[in-house]
Design a protein around this motif. Structure first.
Motif, mmCIF file in Angstrom:
data_model
loop_
_atom_site.group_PDB
_atom_site.id
_atom_site.type_symbol
_atom_site.label_atom_id
_atom_site.label_comp_id
_atom_site.label_asym_id
_atom_site.label_seq_id
_atom_site.Cartn_x
_atom_site.Cartn_y
_atom_site.Cartn_z
ATOM 1 N N LEU A 37 0.861 -1.177 0.000
ATOM 2 C CA LEU A 37 0.000 0.000 0.000
ATOM 3 C C LEU A 37 0.893 1.221 0.000
ATOM 4 N N LEU A 38 0.464 2.250 -0.684
ATOM 5 C CA LEU A 38 1.164 3.523 -0.656
ATOM 6 C C LEU A 38 0.206 4.604 -0.187
ATOM 7 N N LEU A 39 0.745 5.588 0.478
ATOM 8 C CA LEU A 39 -0.007 6.757 0.888
ATOM 9 C C LEU A 39 0.654 7.953 0.230
ATOM 10 N N CYS A 40 -0.089 8.652 -0.618
ATOM 11 C CA CYS A 40 0.443 9.846 -1.265
ATOM 12 C C CYS A 40 0.501 10.965 -0.227
ATOM 13 N N SER A 41 1.670 11.518 -0.032
ATOM 14 C CA SER A 41 1.805 12.574 0.970
ATOM 15 C C SER A 41 1.324 13.922 0.442
ATOM 16 N N PHE A 42 0.946 13.981 -0.825
ATOM 17 C CA PHE A 42 0.429 15.228 -1.392
ATOM 18 C C PHE A 42 -1.093 15.284 -1.324
ATOM 19 N N CYS A 43 -1.774 14.197 -1.801
ATOM 20 C CA CYS A 43 -3.257 14.221 -1.848
ATOM 21 C C CYS A 43 -3.904 13.246 -0.860
ATOM 22 N N ASP A 44 -3.100 12.494 -0.094
ATOM 23 C CA ASP A 44 -3.579 11.545 0.919
ATOM 24 C C ASP A 44 -4.354 10.356 0.362
ATOM 25 N N THR A 45 -4.161 10.035 -0.903
ATOM 26 C CA THR A 45 -4.785 8.849 -1.479
ATOM 27 C C THR A 45 -4.014 7.603 -1.038
ATOM 28 N N VAL A 46 -4.735 6.576 -0.623
ATOM 29 C CA VAL A 46 -4.132 5.287 -0.315
ATOM 30 C C VAL A 46 -4.408 4.387 -1.517
ATOM 31 N N TYR A 47 -3.379 3.764 -2.038
ATOM 32 C CA TYR A 47 -3.542 2.945 -3.239
ATOM 33 C C TYR A 47 -2.481 1.857 -3.295
ATOM 34 N N ARG A 48 -2.712 0.910 -4.185
ATOM 35 C CA ARG A 48 -1.720 -0.138 -4.442
ATOM 36 C C ARG A 48 -0.873 0.296 -5.627
ATOM 37 N N PRO A 49 0.437 0.182 -5.506
ATOM 38 C CA PRO A 49 1.293 0.567 -6.631
ATOM 39 C C PRO A 49 1.089 -0.373 -7.810
ATOM 40 N N ARG A 50 1.172 0.165 -9.016
ATOM 41 C CA ARG A 50 0.942 -0.605 -10.241
ATOM 42 C C ARG A 50 2.219 -1.321 -10.662
ATOM 43 N N THR A 51 2.538 -2.383 -9.936
ATOM 44 C CA THR A 51 3.755 -3.159 -10.188
ATOM 45 C C THR A 51 3.421 -4.381 -11.050
ATOM 46 N N ASN A 52 4.444 -5.113 -11.471
ATOM 47 C CA ASN A 52 4.218 -6.352 -12.213
ATOM 48 C C ASN A 52 3.445 -7.361 -11.366
ATOM 49 N N GLN A 53 3.752 -7.430 -10.067
ATOM 50 C CA GLN A 53 3.028 -8.340 -9.183
ATOM 51 C C GLN A 53 1.557 -7.942 -9.076
ATOM 52 N N TRP A 54 1.278 -6.657 -8.991
ATOM 53 C CA TRP A 54 -0.107 -6.172 -8.939
ATOM 54 C C TRP A 54 -0.855 -6.576 -10.217
ATOM 55 N N ARG A 55 -0.217 -6.409 -11.369
ATOM 56 C CA ARG A 55 -0.839 -6.780 -12.644
ATOM 57 C C ARG A 55 -1.113 -8.285 -12.708
ATOM 58 N N ALA A 56 -0.153 -9.096 -12.237
ATOM 59 C CA ALA A 56 -0.338 -10.553 -12.219
ATOM 60 C C ALA A 56 -1.505 -10.926 -11.296
ATOM 61 N N ASN A 57 -1.596 -10.273 -10.141
ATOM 62 C CA ASN A 57 -2.710 -10.534 -9.228
ATOM 63 C C ASN A 57 -4.046 -10.155 -9.868
ATOM 64 N N CYS A 58 -4.086 -9.039 -10.560
ATOM 65 C CA CYS A 58 -5.329 -8.630 -11.240
ATOM 66 C C CYS A 58 -5.746 -9.666 -12.273
ATOM 67 N N ARG A 59 -4.796 -10.141 -13.061
ATOM 68 C CA ARG A 59 -5.118 -11.174 -14.060
ATOM 69 C C ARG A 59 -5.668 -12.421 -13.376
ATOM 70 N N LYS A 60 -5.042 -12.826 -12.279
ATOM 71 C CA LYS A 60 -5.489 -14.017 -11.555
ATOM 72 C C LYS A 60 -6.899 -13.819 -10.990
ATOM 73 N N ILE A 61 -7.152 -12.685 -10.380
ATOM 74 C CA ILE A 61 -8.463 -12.413 -9.787
ATOM 75 C C ILE A 61 -9.548 -12.360 -10.858
ATOM 76 N N TYR A 62 -9.312 -11.596 -11.909
ATOM 77 C CA TYR A 62 -10.376 -11.374 -12.893
ATOM 78 C C TYR A 62 -10.510 -12.496 -13.912
ATOM 79 N N SER A 63 -9.596 -13.449 -13.912
ATOM 80 C CA SER A 63 -9.763 -14.605 -14.808
ATOM 81 C C SER A 63 -10.888 -15.525 -14.310
ATOM 82 N N SER A 64 -11.221 -15.417 -13.026
ATOM 83 C CA SER A 64 -12.308 -16.247 -12.488
ATOM 84 C C SER A 64 -13.292 -15.408 -11.660
ATOM 85 N N TYR A 65 -13.412 -14.149 -12.005
ATOM 86 C CA TYR A 65 -14.248 -13.208 -11.244
ATOM 87 C C TYR A 65 -15.736 -13.547 -11.386
#
Length: 173
Positions: A37-65
């Motif tokens: 998780l990342l917290l932007c110190s400018f706008c205070d948004t909490v988000y997941r960084p768009r890494t290769n692992q994040w993309r792989a997890n998205c593919r895994k989740i949405y392949s059987s969503y």
């Protein structure tokens, strides 16, 4: 890494703290521990960084969503006093109240899922031309046999102009 909202490069990474938490997919399936998780110190948004692992997890989740699995395909309900209303019906009521929805519009619901929102738009407006777009190559059942709702896959390039575009499930996920 830049913020997904404001594009600032100022972010605090919470790796160790988040690694211990078990995660759950948006269709309510256990997904295991980990991630960042990342917290932007400018706008205070909490988000997941768009890494290769994040993309792989998205593919895994949405392949059987499975959308709305607890409701057996029905959309979530909101409860007001002693009655319930679907989330899309409530949203369309609000759009009517602020006069954002009127007849003769061309509307795209990008990431339309099963088409719940478009069904409510169809019920509320007489002459709107309604379009849904998502990952599937075939339209969801809710698009049949409507003549005012059209579906196209996300990788197609229709030559249309839209008066309104909604991204309900895109922003949610």
């Amino acid at each position: 890494m830049s913020c997904i909202i404001c594009s600032e490069e100022k972010g605090q990474v919470y790796r160790e703290e988040f690694q211990q938490f078990q995660t759950v997919t948006s269709d309510c399936r256990p997904f295991g521990a980990g991630g960042e998780l990342l917290l932007c110190s400018f706008c205070d948004t909490v988000y997941r960084p768009r890494t290769n692992q994040w993309r792989a997890n998205c593919r895994k989740i949405y392949s059987s969503y499975v959308a709305h699995r607890q409701g057996r395909g029905d959309e979530q309900k909101l409860f007001e006093s002693s009655s319930s209303i679907s989330r899309s019906a409530k949203l369309v009521d609000q759009l009517l109240r602020i006069e954002f929805l009127s007849d003769n519009l061309t509307w795209l619901d990008f990431g339309c899922g099963e088409g719940h929102f478009l069904r409510e738009l169809e019920n509320a407006s007489k002459n709107c031309r309604l379009y849904g777009c998502d990952f599937g190559q075939t339209p969801p059942d809710r698009f049949q046999p409507s003549t005012r709702k059209k579906y196209f896959p996300i990788d197609s390039r229709p030559r249309l102009r839209f008066d309104r575009v909604s991204l309900i499930h895109v922003a949610e996920h």
